[in-house]
Design an enzyme around this catalytic site. Structure first.
Site, PDB file in Angstrom:
ATOM      1  N   ASP A  41      44.094  42.784  32.012  1.00 50.09           N
ATOM      2  CA  ASP A  41      44.676  41.972  30.707  1.00 50.09           C
ATOM      3  C   ASP A  41      45.415  42.714  29.634  1.00 50.09           C
ATOM      4  OD1 ASP A  41      43.522  39.475  31.130  1.00 50.09           O
ATOM      5  OD2 ASP A  41      41.725  40.106  30.715  1.00 50.09           O
ATOM      6  N   ASP A  48      45.597  34.195  35.787  1.00 47.93           N
ATOM      7  CA  ASP A  48      45.648  34.721  34.455  1.00 47.93           C
ATOM      8  C   ASP A  48      46.647  35.841  34.342  1.00 47.93           C
ATOM      9  OD1 ASP A  48      43.307  33.653  35.097  1.00 47.93           O
ATOM     10  OD2 ASP A  48      42.569  34.160  33.151  1.00 47.93           O
ATOM     11  N   GLY A  98      39.801  31.669  48.068  1.00 43.34           N
ATOM     12  CA  GLY A  98      39.755  31.534  46.608  1.00 43.34           C
ATOM     13  C   GLY A  98      38.467  31.277  46.105  1.00 43.34           C
ATOM     14  N   THR A 118      36.233  30.622  41.916  1.00 42.00           N
ATOM     15  CA  THR A 118      36.461  30.432  40.629  1.00 42.00           C
ATOM     16  C   THR A 118      35.598  31.477  39.848  1.00 42.00           C
ATOM     17  OG1 THR A 118      36.920  28.726  38.740  1.00 42.00           O
ATOM     18  CG2 THR A 118      34.746  28.675  40.022  1.00 42.00           C
ATOM     19  N   ARG A 153      42.579  26.090  32.013  1.00 43.29           N
ATOM     20  CA  ARG A 153      43.233  27.112  31.280  1.00 43.29           C
ATOM     21  C   ARG A 153      44.166  27.906  32.361  1.00 43.29           C
ATOM     22  NH1 ARG A 153      39.830  28.798  28.009  1.00 43.29           N
ATOM     23  NH2 ARG A 153      39.253  30.795  28.983  1.00 43.29           N
ATOM     24  N   TRP A 185      47.907  28.768  32.497  1.00 43.95           N
ATOM     25  CA  TRP A 185      48.400  30.251  32.801  1.00 43.95           C
ATOM     26  C   TRP A 185      49.508  29.946  33.915  1.00 43.95           C
ATOM     27  CZ3 TRP A 185      47.504  32.563  28.728  1.00 43.95           C
ATOM     28  CH2 TRP A 185      46.116  33.054  28.153  1.00 43.95           C
TER      29      TRP A 185
HETATM   30  N1  GLY Z   1      42.086  35.406  30.831  1.00 42.43           N
HETATM   31  C1  GLY Z   1      40.811  34.945  30.548  1.00 42.43           C
HETATM   32  C2  GLY Z   1      40.765  33.535  29.917  1.00 42.43           C
HETATM   33  O1  GLY Z   1      41.712  32.923  29.719  1.00 42.43           O
HETATM   34  O2  GLY Z   1      39.519  33.272  29.481  1.00 42.43           O
END
Ligand code: GLY
Length: 390
Positions: A106, A167, A225, A227, A239, A243
């Site tokens: 991140d 993300d 894959g 989650t 989300r 992203w």
């Molecule tokens: N990147 C982590 C989230 O969106 O919670």
């Protein structure tokens, strides 16, 4: 082959400057309320009962607050925002020097929105050095066999090895920035390969998305894959889908490969076809009806920015340009009308987001990245603006 769901046309009700200025003023009033509380601290990732606690610079989310300060400075020219953003940037320099919780992917959420934005806007060279150090760390997370940036954990941890997440599409811009700044093409080459794998493996044939995907680091073969924050392995975490919209639209900006615009558009259509009637997604797209489960206003804000990026990137002759802009405008309007935190009793901008439903963390709360992307969306609608991600 990724399916392209038809999307109903939506009339574009482009907001006037006065209406946008009022929304920006309302958002900035909330930033002003936060400013004295977070001088040397940062808002927690998610609120508790609408209140962000002050935290040190230790989370993956600290950059969003600094990004909000840079946006506020660009919107108003008021030095008090810049002064706190620059103090934040010193903290980001210390954080990267001392390697405080930076062993994850991140790093653009942290460093693009803080030091890279600062360098872009003010020419601050210390900020540039911190950004480059963050990019070097991110590059170390690239696995050359799996051709992905590993999201979390030690690079030798068998549970995390070869695991990519959607993300990260918003973290690879740091690598493109580093190549532009240094001329070293290794950064961009890793970003290119990661994005190729993201489009191939994280996006399913119907344009829904996996949150995370494992690639075998010995053979380079796709595994499966899974989650992390979504409802189930085969659902689309809202989300993550957001992203994806924004990240693949930005991928076109960085690579000039129009295939990414196509991927972003298909993901966008899948997302937009699963919205409740007010246009604000539930936290996972398996849920589409109001009242069923909490919304994620932060995913909506990210999607709005992504739709605006996508709309601008499409050729002028493309009819979907206006459709995506219309959806972005409608989402931003709904957020401002119905999701804005009250002036009293909260120190956030947007309520009704979900941080991590499986962990029951930050459910139906404010999330600091939702606040950042709401302000970014307003900036995009009001001004010609060079994204910090560019
Ligand atoms: N990147 C982590 C989230 O969106 O919670």
């Amino acid at each position: 082959m990724i399916a392209y769901e038809p999307l109903p046309a939506r009339p574009l009700e482009r907001p006037g400057h006065a209406g946008l200025d009022a929304r920006i003023a309302a958002a900035l009033a909330r930033v002003d309320r936060m400013l004295p509380q977070f001088g040397d601290y940062f808002p927690a990732p998610a609120s508790e009962s609408g209140i962000y606690a002050p935290i040190d610079n230790v989370e993956w989310t600290n950059g969003f607050w600094t990004g909000m300060l840079w946006l506020a400075w660009q919107l108003t020219g008021e030095e008090r925002y810049r002064a706190v953003a620059e103090r934040n940037n010193q903290s980001f320099a210390t954080r990267i020097d001392r390697r405080i919780n930076v062993d994850h992917h991140d790093l653009a959420f942290l460093y693009t929105l803080s030091v890279c934005a600062g360098h872009q806007l003010t020419g601050d060279t210390l900020a540039r050095s911190s950004g480059l150090e963050a990019a070097r760390l991110l590059l170390k997370r690239f696995d050359p066999v799996a051709k992905v940036i590993q999201a979390w954990g030690d690079m030798n941890d068998p549970k995390q090895r070869g695991r990519m997440i959607i993300d990260c599409n918003l973290n690879v811009p740091l690598l493109y920035w580093a190549t532009r700044e240094t001329g070293n093409k290794d950064f961009a080459a890793a970003a290119d390969q990661h994005l190729t794998q993201a489009a191939r493996l994280l996006v399913r044939p119907d344009a829904s998305t996996f949150h995370t995907f494992y690639v075998d680091t010995r053979t380079g073969k796709p595994r499966h894959g899974s989650t992390h924050q979504g409802h189930s392995d085969d659902s689309s975490w809202a989300r993550g889908q957001a992203w994806g919209i924004y990240g693949f639209a930005l991928a076109w900006r960085h690579t000039a490969d129009s295939a990414y615009l196509d991927v972003a558009a298909r993901i966008a259509n899948h997302f937009l076809n699963r919205l409740p009637s007010d246009g604000i997604c539930c936290w996972d797209l398996i849920f589409t009806d109001e009242g069923e489960t909490p919304r994620d206003s932060s995913a909506a804000a990210i999607a709005a920015c992504g739709l605006l990026e996508l709309s601008q990137a499409l050729p002028l002759s493309d009819a979907m340009r206006e459709t995506y802009e219309a959806w972005a405008v409608a989402i931003v309007k709904a957020l401002g009308d119905h999701y804005l935190a009250p002036v009293e009793g909260s120190n956030a901008l947007l309520l009704h987001a979900v941080y991590h439903m499986p962990n029951k963390a930050g459910v139906d709360e404010a999330c600091i990245w939702g606040d950042y992307f709401y302000l970014e969306a307003l900036m995009r609608l009001r001004h010609p603006w060079r994204p910090y991600w560019a």
